[in-house]
Design an enzyme around this catalytic site. Structure first.
Site, PDB file in Angstrom:
ATOM      1  N   TYR A  21      30.437  15.774  10.088  1.00  0.00           N
ATOM      2  CA  TYR A  21      29.944  15.057   8.904  1.00  0.00           C
ATOM      3  C   TYR A  21      30.857  15.336   7.717  1.00  0.00           C
ATOM      4  CZ  TYR A  21      26.799  13.057   5.455  1.00  0.00           C
ATOM      5  OH  TYR A  21      26.274  12.292   4.449  1.00  0.00           O
ATOM      6  N   SER A  81      27.290   7.612   9.144  1.00  0.00           N
ATOM      7  CA  SER A  81      27.304   7.480   7.685  1.00  0.00           C
ATOM      8  C   SER A  81      28.614   8.056   7.137  1.00  0.00           C
ATOM      9  CB  SER A  81      26.064   8.150   7.093  1.00  0.00           C
ATOM     10  OG  SER A  81      25.857   7.752   5.770  1.00  0.00           O
ATOM     11  N   ASP A  94      20.675  -2.408   7.218  1.00  0.00           N
ATOM     12  CA  ASP A  94      21.156  -1.200   6.547  1.00  0.00           C
ATOM     13  C   ASP A  94      21.553  -1.572   5.123  1.00  0.00           C
ATOM     14  OD1 ASP A  94      22.339   1.119   5.665  1.00  0.00           O
ATOM     15  OD2 ASP A  94      23.450   1.487   7.513  1.00  0.00           O
ATOM     16  N   HIS A 120      19.626   2.128   8.177  1.00  0.00           N
ATOM     17  CA  HIS A 120      20.606   3.202   8.229  1.00  0.00           C
ATOM     18  C   HIS A 120      20.267   4.247   9.293  1.00  0.00           C
ATOM     19  CE1 HIS A 120      24.113   5.085   6.532  1.00  0.00           C
ATOM     20  NE2 HIS A 120      23.481   6.218   6.321  1.00  0.00           N
TER      21      HIS A 120
END
Length: 683
Positions: free
Chosen positions: A455, A535, A618, A653
């Protein structure tokens, strides 16, 4: 691939930005509701389905993910205004069901259904976002997210009877209902300039308004408390446990630095605010009151965090000083404070007196902390942990005694995950820590197909915690690697700063360094290595595959931020400037252009097998990022590896996605990764 990709029209759109000409041939894909975009999505999905249906690994992963998602599960209990609540799923439900009881023992025995979100929509795509309880224990205020959108509609239930209350508030986002002490009204954040369409809009959100809604009155009569003109400002609202103040945190986008205002509560309303902190200089989050003083968590003069008390002038005094551990959570309890600190990215729960004395470490499970619920008005603390293969296990902590709560999980179909071994390693060149997780009956003395997860952003820590697909990948004989990258929250604000703005390339370099370390140690090879992230992690995967296509066999960017020159123009994108910067700034434009995944694809390059996933609703990272990226990637691809997209319908999302959709998406991602890394699922 021998087949031709679906045709994606290329236009001669060129922008001149800071003296540079930037081509944007797929600008038309930015309109999600146009007939041409919808047709393109239909054709891409059909093409992807035809490819995936030919994979022999897919049925095994479909069956395994169905069994994993059919496993009964429960969330972390919470006590509010004398009631106990928990979300449960018997394994057959699209959404978790909320149960309520008057005592913990009654909740453990089952409780009663308060609200079943599965009845909100025909396909189970509407979900319960958050809920609060009025101080008198009468009203349950819950937010509904439709089709995975960030838009919230608030409704009320009478808790004692379960009956709906005729009271509705819409056009809210990033908010919950924060009740005034007399239970007559609640505060929420309204976005009138954003409007509301079908959840597929892309326009910038606009500025929010803090409003006060009085139960039983129409929303048109709600009182405006605060309007700030900057669309990048967000609100977080609390009420002090002594009912004296409304606490308002003001954030600039996703930047953790905050302004802190207190509104005195008087005559059923709010007085003029006391601006305790009125500049974005440090993180300063309200925890509880201690007499007339505020207890705060802050990183001021403490990159790894500390707890302080403050008067209304903002003068800080240490309560729990900074330590070598990273302080990530502090809540008030009836006896004082409960904290969560990270020691080498592993959570440690500790109890303190309100003065910071009498520290007691709580011995609970290892893995990832997935829930911590406490209140100054209760002696009970609820804690939830998970591992890479085990979903949430909750504990209750009373007077220092810990009790596991397996009774919360309803009866239903069973699934036995594989026994695994978790190793902690450090990449030597850049000192990047990471976890290597594998089935306990396997050895790592020969290279194996490996899935690397990351991430690296927004000061969010990453743990080896539960995600439904991990158990399936590990059961199939794959290796899982979870990376702790700069930009995350594992090691404090300095670690975060080292991976944002002009330092963002460090995140990608960290991830690449771990991949190279895995190859050097013989854990895997480039032909067996897949990478996945969602993301901001989707940005990570997109940037890394553009920079090092030779190092990975598979790329799985999910709901990623992939166009770094236009992200700020859509919905809430401008709020991410604290990590990314803004393309309008000439210097930040150069940094963004240097790693923007969309703009660093080059024709004639052999890219890894790629499966891009997104949701058509999203409205956080709008699907245009994924659409434009895959169109450009299909045009550029010179190798034989397929580059595909999978667009889920009626989902957003990720939050609140129905269980069947979760199972299907993971099955396709893992089958794709297995097929192109040579992993043959082992029964």
């Amino acid at each position: 691939m021998s087949a031709e990709y679906p045709q994606s029209r290329r236009d001669d759109v060129v922008d001149t930005l800071h003296g540079r000409e930037i081509a944007d041939p797929y600008r038309w894909l930015e309109d999600p509701d146009s007939a041409e975009t919808k047709d393109w999505v239909t054709r891409q999905n059909a093409f992807t389905e035809a490819e995936l249906s030919s994979y022999g690994e897919r049925p095994w992963f479909q069956d395994t993910m169905s069994r994993i998602l059919a496993r009964p599960r429960a969330g972390v209990p919470v006590r509010k205004a004398g009631w106990y609540f928990v979300g449960r799923n018997d394994g057959t439900q699209a959404q978790d069901v909320v149960y309520v009881a008057e005592s913990l023992d009654e909740l453990l025995a089952g409780g009663r259904v308060l609200i079943d979100p599965n009845t909100l929509s025909e396909g189970g795509t509407d979900s319960l976002g958050s809920f609060t309880v009025s101080p008198d224990g009468k009203y349950f205020a819950y937010g509904i997210n439709e089709s995975g959108s960030d838009w919230i509609t608030f409704r009320l239930l009478d808790i004692a009877t379960g009956s709906p209350v005729d009271d509705v508030v819409g056009e809210a986002k990033f908010s919950e209902a924060t009740w005034l002490p007399d239970s007559s009204a609640y505060l929420y954040v309204h976005y009138p300039s954003g409007g509301r369409s079908e959840g597929t809009e892309t326009r910038a959100l606009g500025a929010g308004e803090l409003k006060l809604h009085r139960v039983g009155t129409p929303q048109s009569e709600d009182e405006l408390i605060l309007r700030l003109p900057n669309e990048r400002l967000y609100f977080d609202v609390d009420v002090t446990e002594d009912d004296r103040y409304v606490v308002l945190h003001i954030f600039e986008g996703t930047d953790p630095r905050t302004r802190l205002w207190l509104y005195p509560l008087q005559d059923g309303g709010l007085g003029e605010p006391v601006k305790v902190i009125d500049e974005f200089s440090d993180e300063a989050l309200f925890v509880r009151m201690d007499g007339d003083r505020l207890i705060l968590r802050t990183d001021r003069d403490a990159p790894r965090g500390r707890v302080v008390s403050s008067d209304l002038s903002g003068a800080f005094v240490d309560v729990i000083p900074e330590s070598a551990a990273t302080l990530v959570e502090v809540l008030g309890t009836a006896a004082g404070l409960v904290t969560v600190s990270l020691v080498d990215a592993q959570p440690v729960v500790t109890l303190y007196d309100v003065s910071g004395g009498n520290a007691r470490v709580v011995e609970v499970g290892a893995g990832g902390l997935v829930g911590l619920n406490a209140s100054v008005k209760s002696s009970e603390v609820f804690i939830g942990f998970s591992t890479s293969v085990e979903p949430t296990l909750s504990y209750v902590l009373v007077d220092g005694a810990v009790r596991a709560l397996p009774e919360l999980v309803p009866a239903g179909a069973s699934y036995t995950p594989p026994s695994v071994v978790v190793e902690r390693r450090v990449e030597p060149g850049r000192s990047v820590p990471y976890y290597v997780i594998s089935r306990s009956d396997l050895t790592l003395d020969t290279p194996r197909p490996t899935l690397q997860w990351g991430y690296g952003g927004f000061r969010i820590p990453v743990f080896p915690d539960y995600r439904p697909g991990w158990a399936a990948w590990l059961a199939a004989g794959g290796v899982l690697v979870v990376t702790n990258l700069r930009g995350g929250g594992e090691f404090g604000s300095e670690w975060h700063d080292a991976g944002r703005l002009a330092n963002k390339q460090n995140v990608f370099d960290d991830f690449i360094a771990v991949a190279e370390d895995l190859v050097a140690r013989g854990v895997t090879t480039p032909a067996q290595l897949a990478m996945h992230g969602r993301s901001n992690g989707g940005l990570l995967v997109g940037a890394v595959m553009a920079q090092r296509p030779d190092l990975f066999a598979v790329a799985l960017p999910g709901v990623g931020v992939l166009d770094m020159l236009r992200f700020h123009l859509f919905t809430v994108g401008a709020g991410w400037a604290s990590d990314y910067g803004l393309p309008d700034d000439p210097a930040q434009f150069e940094d963004l252009l240097a790693y923007s995944p969309l703009h660093n694809l080059h024709d004639g390059t052999a890219y890894p097998a790629t499966l891009v996933v997104t949701g058509d609703h999203d409205d956080r990272v709008v699907p245009l990022h994924s659409h434009k990226f895959i169109a450009a990637l299909q045009h550029a691809q010179a190798g034989d590896a397929p580059v595909l997209t999978r667009v889920e319908v009626d989902t957003g999302h990720g939050f609140g996605k129905p269980a069947a959709m979760v199972a299907s998406e993971w099955a396709d991602l893992l089958a794709f990764a297995a097929h192109h890394t040579g992993l043959s699922p082992e029964l």
